[in-house]
Design an enzyme around this catalytic site. Structure first.
Site, PDB file in Angstrom:
ATOM      1  N   ASN A   9     -37.337 -49.250  80.363  1.00 34.97           N
ATOM      2  CA  ASN A   9     -36.024 -48.706  80.722  1.00 34.97           C
ATOM      3  C   ASN A   9     -35.038 -49.086  79.626  1.00 34.97           C
ATOM      4  OD1 ASN A   9     -33.653 -47.849  81.912  1.00 34.97           O
ATOM      5  ND2 ASN A   9     -33.604 -49.490  83.448  1.00 34.97           N
ATOM      6  N   TRP A  10     -34.647 -48.105  78.839  1.00 30.15           N
ATOM      7  CA  TRP A  10     -33.786 -48.383  77.684  1.00 30.15           C
ATOM      8  C   TRP A  10     -32.314 -48.530  78.049  1.00 30.15           C
ATOM      9  CZ3 TRP A  10     -35.923 -44.331  73.635  1.00 30.15           C
ATOM     10  CH2 TRP A  10     -37.257 -44.642  73.353  1.00 30.15           C
ATOM     11  N   LYS A  11     -31.965 -48.187  79.280  1.00 30.40           N
ATOM     12  CA  LYS A  11     -30.572 -48.277  79.731  1.00 30.40           C
ATOM     13  C   LYS A  11     -29.654 -47.535  78.746  1.00 30.40           C
ATOM     14  CE  LYS A  11     -31.751 -52.432  82.243  1.00 30.40           C
ATOM     15  NZ  LYS A  11     -31.356 -53.776  82.725  1.00 30.40           N
ATOM     16  N   HIS A  95     -32.109 -48.361  90.891  1.00 30.02           N
ATOM     17  CA  HIS A  95     -32.005 -49.558  90.048  1.00 30.02           C
ATOM     18  C   HIS A  95     -30.815 -50.399  90.493  1.00 30.02           C
ATOM     19  CE1 HIS A  95     -31.470 -52.092  86.495  1.00 30.02           C
ATOM     20  NE2 HIS A  95     -32.725 -51.804  86.190  1.00 30.02           N
ATOM     21  N   GLU A 167     -37.523 -55.777  91.398  1.00 27.76           N
ATOM     22  CA  GLU A 167     -36.685 -56.337  90.343  1.00 27.76           C
ATOM     23  C   GLU A 167     -35.684 -57.299  90.980  1.00 27.76           C
ATOM     24  OE1 GLU A 167     -34.162 -53.432  88.484  1.00 27.76           O
ATOM     25  OE2 GLU A 167     -33.397 -52.819  90.427  1.00 27.76           O
ATOM     26  N   GLY A 173     -31.673 -59.199  82.905  1.00 24.67           N
ATOM     27  CA  GLY A 173     -30.741 -59.427  81.811  1.00 24.67           C
ATOM     28  C   GLY A 173     -30.212 -60.840  81.723  1.00 24.67           C
ATOM     29  N   SER A 213     -36.608 -59.373  83.279  1.00 28.95           N
ATOM     30  CA  SER A 213     -36.805 -60.167  82.060  1.00 28.95           C
ATOM     31  C   SER A 213     -38.282 -60.313  81.700  1.00 28.95           C
ATOM     32  CB  SER A 213     -36.134 -61.538  82.197  1.00 28.95           C
ATOM     33  OG  SER A 213     -34.728 -61.397  82.321  1.00 28.95           O
ATOM     34  N   GLY A 234     -37.016 -54.068  80.563  1.00 30.42           N
ATOM     35  CA  GLY A 234     -35.675 -53.743  80.111  1.00 30.42           C
ATOM     36  C   GLY A 234     -35.513 -53.993  78.624  1.00 30.42           C
ATOM     37  N   GLY A 235     -34.805 -55.064  78.275  1.00 29.89           N
ATOM     38  CA  GLY A 235     -34.452 -55.337  76.886  1.00 29.89           C
ATOM     39  C   GLY A 235     -35.621 -55.364  75.923  1.00 29.89           C
TER      40      GLY A 235
END
EC number: 5.3.1.1
Length: 252
Positions: A9-11, A95, A167, A173, A213, A234-235
């Site tokens: 998920n690149w947000k 989300h 999640e 994050g 994470s 995510g990141g």
């Protein structure tokens, strides 16, 4: 045996050019990975570039959001039907950032899930508790509410188009990650809920993935757990090397 599912998920990151470059790298490095599903979720404005770059690739594309109507006077929204037309196969629904920042309710999220399925796409339904809810011993209460509401009105056939993503909000994050045992406990509980609602066959088939994470350093331990079928990343998915390592996890 459930097929592993790894999604990035690149947000709100990556221009179209940056997105195309990233998936171009992934496409080459992951061309030999055939035993798991790989998905990337770019921003709406990069969907066309990403889908074009991934032509003749087994990597699928997800949208990060949708609106639960196919057309109408809904300025700024995008329907599941249009996302399918663009080439998406999945849509992320519920989300925690949508729930918290945009006040999306369980009922509204359920509408999205149904709309995604009706359009012939698959929904990645996100659920999870906040730190306050976990510390108040309300984790299972929250998960049960979100699962039952999110899947309300679906039948066993529709569950073939569902991936559930656990999640824990306190681990998104923040650099914090649920321990392997904490994550497994939550996943086992979620599977028991699916069993209660739809029966054992659906419960054993549905994929439940972990998001919070996920990194190269913790993915192997998480994916060794019997009820964790993959990851919503995510990141770390913004870095090709990290995401490739996560996709090629070494669970035993």
């Amino acid at each position: 045996m459930r097929r592993p599912f790894i999604a990035g998920n690149w947000k709100l990151h990556k221009t179209s050019a940056e997105a195309a470059a990233l998936v171009g790298e992934l496409k080459g490095a992951l061309s030999d990975v055939v035993d798991r599903d790989i998905v990337v979720a770019p921003v709406f404005t990069s969907l066309a570039a990403v889908i074009a770059t991934l032509e003749k690739s087994d990597i699928s594309v997800a949208a990060q959001n949708c609106y639960p109507e196919n057309q109408g006077a809904f300025t700024g929204e995008v329907s599941p039907a249009l996302l399918k037309d663009a080439g998406c196969r999945y849509v992320i629904v519920g989300h925690s950032e949508r729930r918290q920042l945009f006040a999306e309710s369980d009922a509204f999220i359920n509408r999205k899930v149904k709309a995604v399925i009706d359009a012939g796409l698959s929904a990645i339904l996100c659920i999870g508790e906040t730190l306050e809810e976990r510390e108040a011993d309300k984790t299972f209460d929250v998960l049960e509410r979100q699962v039952r509401c999110g899947l309300e009105g679906l039948d066993a056939a529709a569950m073939e188009q569902i991936v559930v993503a656990y999640e824990p909000v306190w681990a998104i994050g923040t650099g914090k990650t649920a321990t392997d045992s904490q994550a497994q406990q939550a996943h086992s509980f979620i599977r028991s809920l699916v069993n209660d609602i739809f029966g054992s066959k659906v419960a054993q088939q549905v994929r439940i993935v972990y998001g919070g994470s996920v990194k190269p350093g913790n993915v192997d331990g998480l994916l060794q757990q019997p009820d964790i079928d993959g990851a919503l990343v995510g990141g770390a998915s913004l870095n090709a090397e990290d995401f490739i390592r996560i996709v090629k996890f070494k669970a035993v």
